[in-house]
Design an enzyme around this catalytic site. Structure first.
Site, mmCIF file in Angstrom:
data_model
loop_
_atom_site.group_PDB
_atom_site.id
_atom_site.type_symbol
_atom_site.label_atom_id
_atom_site.label_comp_id
_atom_site.label_asym_id
_atom_site.label_seq_id
_atom_site.Cartn_x
_atom_site.Cartn_y
_atom_site.Cartn_z
ATOM 1 N N TYR A 157 -9.275 14.390 15.730
ATOM 2 C CA TYR A 157 -9.097 13.168 14.929
ATOM 3 C C TYR A 157 -10.447 12.598 14.468
ATOM 4 C CZ TYR A 157 -6.121 9.238 13.410
ATOM 5 O OH TYR A 157 -5.431 8.312 12.676
ATOM 6 N N LYS A 164 -9.792 3.836 12.914
ATOM 7 C CA LYS A 164 -8.594 3.137 13.421
ATOM 8 C C LYS A 164 -8.990 2.026 14.397
ATOM 9 C CE LYS A 164 -5.146 5.143 11.299
ATOM 10 N NZ LYS A 164 -4.573 4.453 10.128
HETATM 11 P P1 NAD Z 1 0.704 9.754 3.907
HETATM 12 O O1 NAD Z 1 -0.251 10.818 3.491
HETATM 13 O O2 NAD Z 1 2.086 9.871 3.424
HETATM 14 O O3 NAD Z 1 0.135 8.316 3.567
HETATM 15 C C1 NAD Z 1 -1.241 8.021 3.470
HETATM 16 C C2 NAD Z 1 -1.383 7.174 2.238
HETATM 17 O O4 NAD Z 1 -2.728 6.710 2.075
HETATM 18 C C3 NAD Z 1 -1.000 7.934 0.967
HETATM 19 O O5 NAD Z 1 0.072 7.295 0.333
HETATM 20 C C4 NAD Z 1 -2.246 7.839 0.117
HETATM 21 O O6 NAD Z 1 -1.933 7.680 -1.248
HETATM 22 C C5 NAD Z 1 -2.888 6.591 0.687
HETATM 23 N N1 NAD Z 1 -4.305 6.472 0.302
HETATM 24 C C6 NAD Z 1 -5.318 7.331 0.604
HETATM 25 N N2 NAD Z 1 -6.448 6.895 0.018
HETATM 26 C C7 NAD Z 1 -6.134 5.744 -0.655
HETATM 27 C C8 NAD Z 1 -6.863 4.843 -1.470
HETATM 28 N N3 NAD Z 1 -8.177 5.012 -1.721
HETATM 29 N N4 NAD Z 1 -6.226 3.772 -1.994
HETATM 30 C C9 NAD Z 1 -4.909 3.569 -1.752
HETATM 31 N N5 NAD Z 1 -4.155 4.398 -0.993
HETATM 32 C C10 NAD Z 1 -4.772 5.475 -0.469
HETATM 33 O O7 NAD Z 1 0.678 9.766 5.508
HETATM 34 P P2 NAD Z 1 1.297 8.755 6.593
HETATM 35 O O8 NAD Z 1 1.278 9.538 7.847
HETATM 36 O O9 NAD Z 1 2.543 8.169 6.115
HETATM 37 O O10 NAD Z 1 0.145 7.659 6.721
HETATM 38 C C11 NAD Z 1 0.378 6.278 6.575
HETATM 39 C C12 NAD Z 1 -0.416 5.505 7.614
HETATM 40 O O11 NAD Z 1 0.077 5.831 8.901
HETATM 41 C C13 NAD Z 1 -1.906 5.797 7.624
HETATM 42 O O12 NAD Z 1 -2.624 4.612 7.923
HETATM 43 C C14 NAD Z 1 -2.017 6.762 8.790
HETATM 44 O O13 NAD Z 1 -3.323 6.808 9.340
HETATM 45 C C15 NAD Z 1 -1.020 6.122 9.726
HETATM 46 N N6 NAD Z 1 -0.576 6.964 10.846
HETATM 47 C C16 NAD Z 1 -0.170 8.238 10.611
HETATM 48 C C17 NAD Z 1 0.214 9.032 11.685
HETATM 49 C C18 NAD Z 1 0.613 10.470 11.460
HETATM 50 O O14 NAD Z 1 0.580 11.257 12.423
HETATM 51 N N7 NAD Z 1 1.002 10.858 10.270
HETATM 52 C C19 NAD Z 1 0.214 8.515 12.992
HETATM 53 C C20 NAD Z 1 -0.189 7.176 13.183
HETATM 54 C C21 NAD Z 1 -0.586 6.424 12.100
#
Ligand code: NAD
Length: 258
Positions: A157, A164
């Protein structure tokens, strides 16, 4: 039928694919009675295509937003007013990004430029997105973001971990400063989900395998709904005095040592 978000107007960022936590949040929010508006990155056309799969596709407007672009942030309030009206009750920050050299076991060699990008897009943006929309949150509201438990150093990570940690601290400071306006700021700490963001982490399966071994409850990598439900609950009126909080939707893994 009444829903827990009846009458609420909510802006949701981060809908990219059907695997996005934000897509399921948007779906559940509509099912629970909210009027929603989506922001899109990198291209509105992608998000518009996915938004067609929502329960009420015709009611959804999509606004282009790169959270690291000050011009995009400056015009956001006006566009939301135009499409959704003069009051906003909720904001979902579902955004994360780190350059490839900041992920996948390269922690000791990552240049600051890449760290700075990760911090800007993944942490500082919680503040900038919220402050861009504050003039619309005149009757209080709820801001909800997504984290991946920053208390621990995880495999692969890398600099998303410190990003985070910064997001989690930013959320607490926002809770401190916005409480007087009856605006709550909370995070859902989700377990791993096989979204685009996750797939961009080299060695993500190694990280996800921790859940197979240690999670008290079974964990489904392909199911973003539990995280989406957590977000919707925090957007609702059912956590009226909860702010600066991090709620784990991780199958309970955070609670066990081995
Ligand atoms: P995802 O790829 O579907 O979503 C990530 C989003 O970030 C995308 O929609 C992308 O367009 C957006 N993004 C990236 N750069 C950007 C910018 N400059 N301006 C605006 N938007 C931008 O993946 P996800 O897993 O749904 O992620 C959503 C959130 O959940 C994130 O904060 C991620 O860190 C968090 N998260 C994910 C996980 C996992 O395992 N997938 C676990 C815990 C937390």
């Amino acid at each position: 039928m009444s829903g827990i978000l009846d009458g609420k107007r909510i802006l949701i960022s981060g809908v990219l694919m059907e695997s996005s936590i934000a897509f399921h949040t948007a779906r559940l929010a509509q099912e629970q009675g909210a009027e929603i508006i989506l922001t899109a990155f990198p291209r509105p056309t992608l998000t518009e295509r996915i938004a067609k799969k929502l329960p009420k596709p015709d009611d959804v407007k999509v606004i282009e937003l790169d959270v690291s672009n000050d011009e995009h942030l400056a015009r956001l309030e006006g566009l939301v007013r135009e499409h959704l009206g003069d009051r906003l009750d909720g904001v979902v920050h579902s955004i994360g990004f780190a350059p490839q050299d900041a992920l996948g076991g390269n922690f000791l060699n990552t240049p600051f430029e890449s760290v700075a990008t990760a911090m800007h897009v993944s942490a500082f943006s919680l503040k900038s997105l919220t402050t861009a929309l504050l003039p619309l949150m005149t009757e209080g509201g709820s801001v909800v973001g997504l984290t991946f438990d920053a208390q621990f150093a995880w495999p692969q990570y890398d600099w998303m971990g410190p990003a985070k940690a910064a997001l989690e601290a930013t959320s607490r400071y926002m809770a401190r400063d916005l409480g007087k306006d009856n605006i709550r700021c909370n995070l859902i700490s989700a377990g791993p989900i096989g979204s685009m963001a996750a797939k961009s982490i080299p060695g993500f399966p190694e990280l996800a395998a921790v859940w197979d071994e240690r999670s008290p409850m079974s964990w489904d990598l392909s199911d973003p709904e539990p995280a989406g439900r957590g977000v919707v609950a925090l957007l609702s009126d059912w956590f009226p005095k909860t702010t600066g909080e991090i709620i784990h939707v991780d199958g309970g893994l955070h609670a066990v040592g081995a």
